[in-house]
Design a protein around this motif. Structure first.
Motif, PDB file in Angstrom:
ATOM      1  N   VAL A 171       0.784  -1.334   0.162  1.00 44.91           N
ATOM      2  CA  VAL A 171       0.175  -0.054   0.110  1.00 44.91           C
ATOM      3  C   VAL A 171       0.951   1.200   0.018  1.00 44.91           C
ATOM      4  O   VAL A 171       0.647   2.124  -0.672  1.00 44.91           O
ATOM      5  CB  VAL A 171      -0.854  -0.034   1.363  1.00 44.91           C
ATOM      6  N   LEU A 172       1.907   1.214   0.649  1.00 45.35           N
ATOM      7  CA  LEU A 172       2.784   2.470   0.776  1.00 45.35           C
ATOM      8  C   LEU A 172       3.481   2.696  -0.479  1.00 45.35           C
ATOM      9  O   LEU A 172       3.585   3.815  -0.991  1.00 45.35           O
ATOM     10  CB  LEU A 172       3.934   2.076   1.989  1.00 45.35           C
ATOM     11  N   ALA A 173       3.888   1.736  -1.091  1.00 46.19           N
ATOM     12  CA  ALA A 173       4.517   1.510  -2.530  1.00 46.19           C
ATOM     13  C   ALA A 173       3.441   2.161  -3.364  1.00 46.19           C
ATOM     14  O   ALA A 173       3.771   3.262  -4.315  1.00 46.19           O
ATOM     15  CB  ALA A 173       4.914   0.238  -3.120  1.00 46.19           C
ATOM     16  N   PHE A 174       2.454   1.786  -3.537  1.00 42.98           N
ATOM     17  CA  PHE A 174       1.042   2.462  -4.464  1.00 42.98           C
ATOM     18  C   PHE A 174       1.059   4.059  -4.024  1.00 42.98           C
ATOM     19  O   PHE A 174       0.804   4.680  -4.969  1.00 42.98           O
ATOM     20  CB  PHE A 174      -0.119   1.730  -4.189  1.00 42.98           C
ATOM     21  N   CYS A 175       0.995   4.339  -2.660  1.00 40.49           N
ATOM     22  CA  CYS A 175       0.677   5.587  -2.467  1.00 40.49           C
ATOM     23  C   CYS A 175       1.986   6.576  -2.945  1.00 40.49           C
ATOM     24  O   CYS A 175       1.645   7.814  -3.113  1.00 40.49           O
ATOM     25  CB  CYS A 175       0.617   5.706  -0.732  1.00 40.49           C
ATOM     26  N   VAL A 176       3.182   6.033  -2.716  1.00 46.05           N
ATOM     27  CA  VAL A 176       4.219   6.810  -3.274  1.00 46.05           C
ATOM     28  C   VAL A 176       4.275   7.254  -4.618  1.00 46.05           C
ATOM     29  O   VAL A 176       4.412   8.383  -5.009  1.00 46.05           O
ATOM     30  CB  VAL A 176       5.679   6.377  -3.006  1.00 46.05           C
ATOM     31  N   GLY A 177       3.902   6.153  -5.436  1.00 46.41           N
ATOM     32  CA  GLY A 177       3.888   6.440  -6.763  1.00 46.41           C
ATOM     33  C   GLY A 177       2.719   7.381  -7.306  1.00 46.41           C
ATOM     34  O   GLY A 177       2.673   8.189  -8.050  1.00 46.41           O
ATOM     35  N   ALA A 178       1.562   7.114  -6.398  1.00 43.65           N
ATOM     36  CA  ALA A 178       0.098   7.963  -6.891  1.00 43.65           C
ATOM     37  C   ALA A 178       0.509   9.496  -6.481  1.00 43.65           C
ATOM     38  O   ALA A 178       0.356  10.296  -7.118  1.00 43.65           O
ATOM     39  CB  ALA A 178      -0.800   7.472  -6.071  1.00 43.65           C
ATOM     40  N   ALA A 179       1.198   9.562  -5.316  1.00 44.94           N
ATOM     41  CA  ALA A 179       1.432  11.133  -4.899  1.00 44.94           C
ATOM     42  C   ALA A 179       2.536  11.766  -5.998  1.00 44.94           C
ATOM     43  O   ALA A 179       2.011  12.837  -6.180  1.00 44.94           O
ATOM     44  CB  ALA A 179       2.010  11.057  -3.628  1.00 44.94           C
ATOM     45  N   LEU A 180       3.580  11.153  -6.402  1.00 44.39           N
ATOM     46  CA  LEU A 180       4.333  11.428  -7.408  1.00 44.39           C
ATOM     47  C   LEU A 180       3.570  12.080  -8.522  1.00 44.39           C
ATOM     48  O   LEU A 180       3.710  12.976  -9.317  1.00 44.39           O
ATOM     49  CB  LEU A 180       5.378  11.171  -7.471  1.00 44.39           C
ATOM     50  N   MET A 181       2.576  11.104  -9.105  1.00 41.65           N
ATOM     51  CA  MET A 181       2.005  11.408 -10.323  1.00 41.65           C
ATOM     52  C   MET A 181       0.769  12.554 -10.203  1.00 41.65           C
ATOM     53  O   MET A 181       0.601  13.044 -11.107  1.00 41.65           O
ATOM     54  CB  MET A 181       1.043   9.748 -10.714  1.00 41.65           C
ATOM     55  N   VAL A 182       0.261  12.817  -9.069  1.00 38.28           N
ATOM     56  CA  VAL A 182      -0.910  13.750  -8.721  1.00 38.28           C
ATOM     57  C   VAL A 182       0.172  15.090  -8.837  1.00 38.28           C
ATOM     58  O   VAL A 182      -0.374  16.021  -9.589  1.00 38.28           O
ATOM     59  CB  VAL A 182      -1.360  13.626  -7.527  1.00 38.28           C
ATOM     60  N   LEU A 183       1.125  15.242  -8.142  1.00 37.73           N
ATOM     61  CA  LEU A 183       2.141  16.259  -8.166  1.00 37.73           C
ATOM     62  C   LEU A 183       2.554  16.772  -9.396  1.00 37.73           C
ATOM     63  O   LEU A 183       2.422  17.817  -9.934  1.00 37.73           O
ATOM     64  CB  LEU A 183       3.323  16.091  -7.404  1.00 37.73           C
ATOM     65  N   ALA A 184       2.969  15.807 -10.453  1.00 38.53           N
ATOM     66  CA  ALA A 184       3.321  16.087 -11.758  1.00 38.53           C
ATOM     67  C   ALA A 184       2.149  16.594 -12.302  1.00 38.53           C
ATOM     68  O   ALA A 184       2.068  17.532 -13.153  1.00 38.53           O
ATOM     69  CB  ALA A 184       3.869  14.768 -12.349  1.00 38.53           C
ATOM     70  N   GLY A 185       0.915  15.899 -12.348  1.00 37.77           N
ATOM     71  CA  GLY A 185      -0.261  16.520 -12.944  1.00 37.77           C
ATOM     72  C   GLY A 185      -0.332  18.031 -12.450  1.00 37.77           C
ATOM     73  O   GLY A 185      -0.938  18.943 -13.430  1.00 37.77           O
TER      74      GLY A 185
END
Length: 528
Positions: free
Chosen positions: A449-463
């Motif tokens: 879950v932590l791995a998913f959240c790290v990837g998701a957070a950076l993707m949202v930030l890029a957006g």
């Protein structure tokens, strides 16, 4: 039509010229000739997806007794994968520089030849060092492909189609990934093929496809835009004349005349210092945008791909030999994203689509992490969640290549693609394993879950960065988005200080200042 300010007979004499060549290319209707360009240049991404997926799939077979190669799983997925990544980064930078200086055509033939040769010799590996060497060289060729091919595609495809074509071409990687996943299931079945032959044949398939693409590429032209700037405008004129005649025959329509002109002071090339100054001094906001898009995409994909097999096996009891079928479903979702969403990048526009796909895929990955952590998923629903996330993420990440290709000047295009590609590849291939490998293979739900959240957070930030910094480049000429460094006002003096923007500073600056540009970055794009 192209007019020289001098009449020297040398066909590669650098001078000041005024031309309609970019506008003539952009006003072409879609034709069979454009399909030839797309297939000849874009099919290599299928090979890249095939290659990367196959190597990951055959890792366990290579490590088995009787495979014909004394290697361990860790060496295949660790050392060999890292060497492939390192080769891709170095190849992108090396060939990117050569592509900007010596042209697109010769380089995209060389890079594909390097890839085909290295893949063939990988199949013939009998020792670990041999396998390592040619995995590095295969990556070296693939890295060069990203710089040379994306440059050529964007400079040959009409502006109103550029977004969707670029997205589908880059997204076709996932056709190869899907094929590689299914091919590995067949090739690793010892009832069909001997243990020491199946994995070699998977590489051989890539060689055959690569040779077919190489034959198509031999018929493709040099970029007229590149020829124009490098003192070969007569050749560029003849080439555009021939393209127009072919398009008219294929479409049965006469082409309308073009009046829009651009004036450039021709030059042999630019140095590394001028490239760096252009990216980080003249266009700092665009450089930040490129960083954000590539880093966000690299981390989201690694959050999922590093844990894909182990999560299915550890948490859902999927047989390790059957994960290829599940991966094929995810790969199909990845390809559908650019295919179905690509036209919207040309109609709705770059900024809303880039920001939207990045933010939405990140939010969907957050939701996937939540329902996975709550124990509400099984193997099928988990795979479907991944497929939906990557449907949007694939369109967004494919647009990252489009973005860095079209928002920087012509003279730096290939090197800009190479730089940001190398950055993203290094982030995925170096930081990815360090951040995600232990988390997704630990067998603990909270770690995944932590791995998913790290990837998701950076993707949202890029957006969010894209929502502010993305350039509305849809349906606009490349020269309108970022003027060539050599662009001049028609009739401006071609003196030593006139190698760039309208203010004579040599810096073309941010397009459309006052509409969406940064007042701190120079303006002066013709037609902007």
């Amino acid at each position: 039509m192209t007019r020289r300010s001098s009449s020297r007979p040398d066909p590669v004499a650098f001078s000041t010229v005024t031309t309609t060549i970019p506008a003539r290319l952009d006003r072409l209707p879609w034709s069979r000739w454009h399909w030839t360009v797309v297939v000849g240049l874009g099919a290599v991404w299928i090979l890249d997806g095939l290659e990367v997926t196959v190597v990951g799939s055959v890792a366990s077979r290579l490590a088995e007794e009787g495979s014909g190669l004394p290697i361990t799983v860790a060496q295949v997925t660790g050392t060999a994968a890292a060497l492939y990544v390192a080769g891709a980064c170095l190849g992108a930078l090396f060939f990117g520089r050569l592509t900007d200086r010596h042209g697109r055509t010769g380089l995209f033939l060389v890079t594909l030849a390097v890839y085909v040769m290295s893949t063939a010799l990988s199949a013939a590996s009998v020792s670990v060092w041999w396998f390592f060497l040619f995995r590095f060289l295969a990556g070296f060729g693939i890295g060069g492909e990203y710089a040379a091919v994306n440059s050529a595609i964007d400079e040959l495809i009409p502006s109103r189609y550029r977004g969707r074509v670029d997205l589908v071409v880059n997204g076709s990687y996932w056709i190869g990934a899907m094929g590689g996943a299914l091919l590995s299931v067949v090739a690793l079945d010892t009832r069909l093929l001997p243990r020491d032959l199946g994995w070699r044949l998977t590489f051989a398939v890539g060689v055959v496809l690569g040779l077919a693409v190489l034959l198509v590429r031999r018929r493709l032209p040099e970029s007229p835009r590149w020829l124009l700037i490098h003192g070969r405008e007569r050749e560029a004129e003849r080439l555009v004349d021939a393209i127009e005649r072919r398009v008219e025959r294929q479409t049965g329509r006469a082409l309308s005349p073009v009046a829009k002109e651009i004036t450039v002071r021709q030059r042999p090339g630019v140095g590394f210092l001028e490239i760096a100054r252009t990216l980080f001094t003249v266009y700092p906001r665009r450089a930040v945008l490129g960083f954000a898009l590539f880093i966000g995409g690299a981390f989201l994909y690694n959050a999922i791909t590093f844990g894909f097999g182990s999560i299915l096996v550890e948490f859902f009891g999927v047989d390790s030999g059957a994960t290829g079928y599940w991966f094929a479903v995810v790969a199909f979702g990845n390809f559908l994203g650019p295919l179905l969403l690509g036209p919207l990048f040309d109609t709705w526009g770059r900024r809303p689509m880039i920001a939207g796909t990045y933010v939405l895929s990140g939010v969907l990955l957050f939701l996937t992490a939540w329902v996975f952590g709550a124990g509400l998923l099984d193997a099928t629903t988990m795979t479907m969640c991944w497929a939906v996330v990557l449907f949007f993420a694939s369109a967004g990440v494919s647009s990252a290549y489009l973005t860095v290709s079209e928002i920087f000047p012509m003279e730096t295009r290939a090197m800009s693609i190479a730089f940001f590609y190398a950055l993203g590849t290094a982030a995925g291939g170096i930081s990815g394993p360090l951040v995600f490998a232990d988390l997704t293979s630990s067998g603990r739900v909270d770690d995944a879950v932590l791995a998913f959240c790290v990837g998701a957070a950076l993707m949202v930030l890029a957006g969010l960065v894209a929502a502010v910094f993305a350039v509305p480049a849809e349906r606009r000429s490349l020269e309108d988005i970022a003027a060539p460094l050599s662009a001049l006002d028609p009739g401006a003096p071609a003196g030593p200080g006139r190698s760039g923007g309208r203010d004579g500073s040599g810096a073309p600056g941010e397009a459309g200042e006052g509409e969406y540009g940064d007042p701190g970055e120079r303006s002066g794009i013709p037609g902007g």
